[in-house]
Design an enzyme around this catalytic site. Structure first.
Site, PDB file in Angstrom:
ATOM      1  N   GLY A 191      36.543  36.849  36.322  1.00  0.00           N
ATOM      2  CA  GLY A 191      38.034  36.327  35.551  1.00  0.00           C
ATOM      3  C   GLY A 191      37.619  35.183  34.724  1.00  0.00           C
ATOM      4  O   GLY A 191      38.362  34.823  33.839  1.00  0.00           O
ATOM      5  N   ASP A 219      35.436  46.452  42.559  1.00  0.00           N
ATOM      6  CA  ASP A 219      35.994  45.200  42.021  1.00  0.00           C
ATOM      7  C   ASP A 219      34.716  44.300  41.779  1.00  0.00           C
ATOM      8  O   ASP A 219      33.777  44.840  42.076  1.00  0.00           O
ATOM      9  CB  ASP A 219      36.760  44.382  43.763  1.00  0.00           C
ATOM     10  N   SER A 220      35.011  42.939  41.504  1.00  0.00           N
ATOM     11  CA  SER A 220      33.791  42.139  41.041  1.00  0.00           C
ATOM     12  C   SER A 220      33.323  41.786  42.615  1.00  0.00           C
ATOM     13  O   SER A 220      32.135  41.154  42.702  1.00  0.00           O
ATOM     14  CB  SER A 220      34.339  40.865  40.727  1.00  0.00           C
ATOM     15  N   CYS A 228      40.758  45.606  40.802  1.00  0.00           N
ATOM     16  CA  CYS A 228      40.723  44.409  40.407  1.00  0.00           C
ATOM     17  C   CYS A 228      41.579  44.123  39.183  1.00  0.00           C
ATOM     18  O   CYS A 228      41.549  44.875  38.235  1.00  0.00           O
ATOM     19  CB  CYS A 228      39.302  44.346  39.539  1.00  0.00           C
ATOM     20  N   ASN A 229      42.489  43.090  39.400  1.00  0.00           N
ATOM     21  CA  ASN A 229      43.594  43.022  38.328  1.00  0.00           C
ATOM     22  C   ASN A 229      42.839  42.533  36.851  1.00  0.00           C
ATOM     23  O   ASN A 229      43.542  42.746  36.009  1.00  0.00           O
ATOM     24  CB  ASN A 229      44.469  41.525  38.947  1.00  0.00           C
ATOM     25  N   THR A 230      41.841  41.805  37.063  1.00  0.00           N
ATOM     26  CA  THR A 230      41.204  41.271  35.675  1.00  0.00           C
ATOM     27  C   THR A 230      40.853  42.762  34.944  1.00  0.00           C
ATOM     28  O   THR A 230      41.052  42.548  33.820  1.00  0.00           O
ATOM     29  CB  THR A 230      40.039  40.515  36.032  1.00  0.00           C
ATOM     30  N   GLU A 249      35.475  34.568  48.309  1.00  0.00           N
ATOM     31  CA  GLU A 249      33.992  35.338  48.470  1.00  0.00           C
ATOM     32  C   GLU A 249      33.261  34.373  49.543  1.00  0.00           C
ATOM     33  O   GLU A 249      32.473  35.114  50.169  1.00  0.00           O
ATOM     34  CB  GLU A 249      33.050  35.139  47.052  1.00  0.00           C
ATOM     35  N   CYS A 259      45.605  39.082  41.862  1.00  0.00           N
ATOM     36  CA  CYS A 259      44.102  39.037  41.692  1.00  0.00           C
ATOM     37  C   CYS A 259      43.699  39.626  43.547  1.00  0.00           C
ATOM     38  O   CYS A 259      44.493  39.129  44.332  1.00  0.00           O
ATOM     39  CB  CYS A 259      43.267  37.620  41.827  1.00  0.00           C
ATOM     40  N   THR A 260      43.024  40.711  43.518  1.00  0.00           N
ATOM     41  CA  THR A 260      42.765  41.096  44.728  1.00  0.00           C
ATOM     42  C   THR A 260      42.138  40.281  45.825  1.00  0.00           C
ATOM     43  O   THR A 260      42.163  40.623  46.983  1.00  0.00           O
ATOM     44  CB  THR A 260      42.234  42.525  44.847  1.00  0.00           C
ATOM     45  N   HIS A 261      41.859  39.171  45.305  1.00  0.00           N
ATOM     46  CA  HIS A 261      41.074  38.221  46.324  1.00  0.00           C
ATOM     47  C   HIS A 261      42.321  37.284  46.911  1.00  0.00           C
ATOM     48  O   HIS A 261      41.808  36.594  47.777  1.00  0.00           O
ATOM     49  CB  HIS A 261      40.239  37.367  45.472  1.00  0.00           C
TER      50      HIS A 261
HETATM   51  N1  DGL Z   1      39.580  40.341  42.533  1.00  0.00           N
HETATM   52  C1  DGL Z   1      39.563  40.183  40.886  1.00  0.00           C
HETATM   53  C2  DGL Z   1      40.887  40.352  40.298  1.00  0.00           C
HETATM   54  O1  DGL Z   1      41.712  40.963  41.141  1.00  0.00           O
HETATM   55  C3  DGL Z   1      38.656  39.506  40.204  1.00  0.00           C
HETATM   56  C4  DGL Z   1      38.139  38.169  40.470  1.00  0.00           C
HETATM   57  C5  DGL Z   1      37.052  37.444  39.861  1.00  0.00           C
HETATM   58  O2  DGL Z   1      36.057  38.130  39.803  1.00  0.00           O
HETATM   59  O3  DGL Z   1      37.373  36.781  39.124  1.00  0.00           O
HETATM   60  O4  DGL Z   1      41.154  39.944  39.329  1.00  0.00           O
END
Ligand code: DGL
Length: 288
Positions: free
Chosen positions: A44, A11-12, A74-76, A153, A185-187
Site C-alpha cells: 500500500g 495478497d501482499s 488485496c484491495n490495493t 502482519e 484492506c483485507t488486513h
Molecule cells: N491487504 C492489502 C489490501 O487489501 C494490502 C496491504 C498492504 O500490503 O499494504 O489492500
C-alpha cells in the site's frame, strides 16, 4: 502440464486469509491456492508501477501452480491494477472493491460512507468512482491507515496502542457522521472487534465476505466454469519469505489445521525456463 482447476487468491501477506476464511464458509470443499507476498509486504505504500508489477507476478505465479480463476485478495491491487490483470490474463480475475461498494450502498441509511484503506487505495479513488457511479448522491469520506497492515502482519502491540491507532484513523471519519465504514484492506478485518467496541453503531463492511458470496453466485450461474474446479477440500499456501508470522496469524484466525506452507522464490519460478525450475529448490516445503 499443470492442471488448471483451482481458485487462486493472492495478497501482499496475511490479508487475503480473511478472504480464505469466507471462501471456506461459502464454497466449502473447493480447492484453493494462496500466495502471500510476505517478502514485499506492504504493497500500500508503493507506487502504482511497482504494485502493478507485483500483481502481474503474483497472478502469473498462481497460474503456474494451477489456478483456473483468481480472486484478488488485496484491495490495493484491485484499486491499482485490476484492469491490467484483466488485460493480461485469459482466466477470470475477480476484484474485491466492487463487492464491498455494493454492500455499503445496501447498508447505509444516511448516504455517508467512510473508507479506510492503504495509501495507494485511497489515492486511487476507486471506491469513490464506483460509489458515485452507482449512487451519485452518496457522500464519501476516506482516510489512509498505513500502520494497520504492518500491525496485522505482526501483532505485537498492546491493546491500548491498537485502540489509539484505530481512534486516530477513524475519528475524522466518524466526525463526518458516517453510518457505514468499508474496511478497504483485507488486513483490516483482523481489527473488527476493536472497531466494533469503539464505534458500535457503525455498519462495518468486509468486502472479502461480499467477494466470496459473489464468487459463489458466479459459479452457480456458470456451471461450465464450476465443473472445471476441483473440490477435494485442499488448500495450498505459498509465501515469498519466512512463514513465521503467516503461520501465527493463520492459527489465530482460521479454525482449520495447516499442514505446511511453501516458501517460494518468485524470481526463480518466474524465469523463462519455468518448467525446469519447478523441480529445483526454489520451492521449499516447511512442515509446521
Ligand atoms: N491487504 C492489502 C489490501 O487489501 C494490502 C496491504 C498492504 O500490503 O499494504 O489492500
Amino acid at each position: 502440464m499443470i492442471k488448471r482447476n483451482k481458485i487462486g487468491i493472492f495478497d501482499s501477506g496475511v490479508g487475503g486469509l480473511t478472504l480464505v476464511k469466507h471462501l471456506f464458509s461459502y464454497l466449502p470443499g473447493y480447492d484453493l491456492l494462496y500466495f502471500g507476498d510476505t517478502a514485499r509486504v506492504p504493497y500500500g505504500s508503493k507506487s502504482e508501477k511497482t504494485i502493478t508489477k507485483f500483481a502481474l507476478e503474483d497472478t502469473e505465479f498462481l497460474l503456474s501452480q494451477g489456478a483456473r480463476i483468481v480472486i484478488i485478495g488485496c484491495n490495493t491491487v484491485s484499486a491499482v491494477a485490476y484492469d491490467v490483470l484483466q488485460d493480461n490474463f485469459s482466466v477470470p480475475i475477480l476484484d474485491i472493491i466492487f463487492p464491498g461498494v455494493k454492500e455499503a450502498l445496501r447498508k447505509t441509511t444516511n448516504g455517508k460512507i467512510g473508507i479506510i484503506g492503504t495509501q495507494a487505495t485511497v489515492n486511487s479513488k476507486s471506491h469513490e468512482y464506483y460509489l458515485n457511479r452507482l449512487e451519485p448522491s452518496v457522500k464519501v469520506f476516506s482516510n489512509p491507515c498505513p500502520l494497520l497492515a504492518p500491525l496485522a502482519e505482526n501483532n505485537n502491540m498492546s491493546k491500548y496502542v491498537v485502540k489509539s491507532i484505530l481512534k486516530t484513523y477513524l475519528q475524522p471519519l466518524v466526525k463526518n457522521n458516517i453510518d457505514t465504514l468499508i474496511l478497504g484492506c483485507t488486513h483490516y478485518p483482523y481489527f473488527i472487534s476493536e472497531i466494533e467496541n469503539l464505534y458500535p453503531n457503525l455498519n462495518l463492511i468486509d468486502p472479502a465476505k461480499q467477494a466470496a458470496q459473489d464468487l459463489k453466485k458466479l459459479l452457480q450461474r456458470d456451471k461450465n466454469l464450476d465443473s472445471q474446479l476441483s473440490k477435494n477440500n485442499h488448500t495450498e499456501y505459498f509465501v515469498s519469505d519466512t512463514p513465521k508470522n503467516f503461520v501465527e496469524v493463520y492459527h489465530r484466525f482460521i479454525d482449520r489445521s495447516l499442514e505446511h506452507v511453501k516458501v517460494v522464490d518468485l524470481e526463480k519460478v518466474l524465469q523463462p525456463k519455468r518448467q525446469e525450475l519447478y523441480h529445483d529448490n526454489s520451492i521449499v516445503k516447511i512442515e509446521v
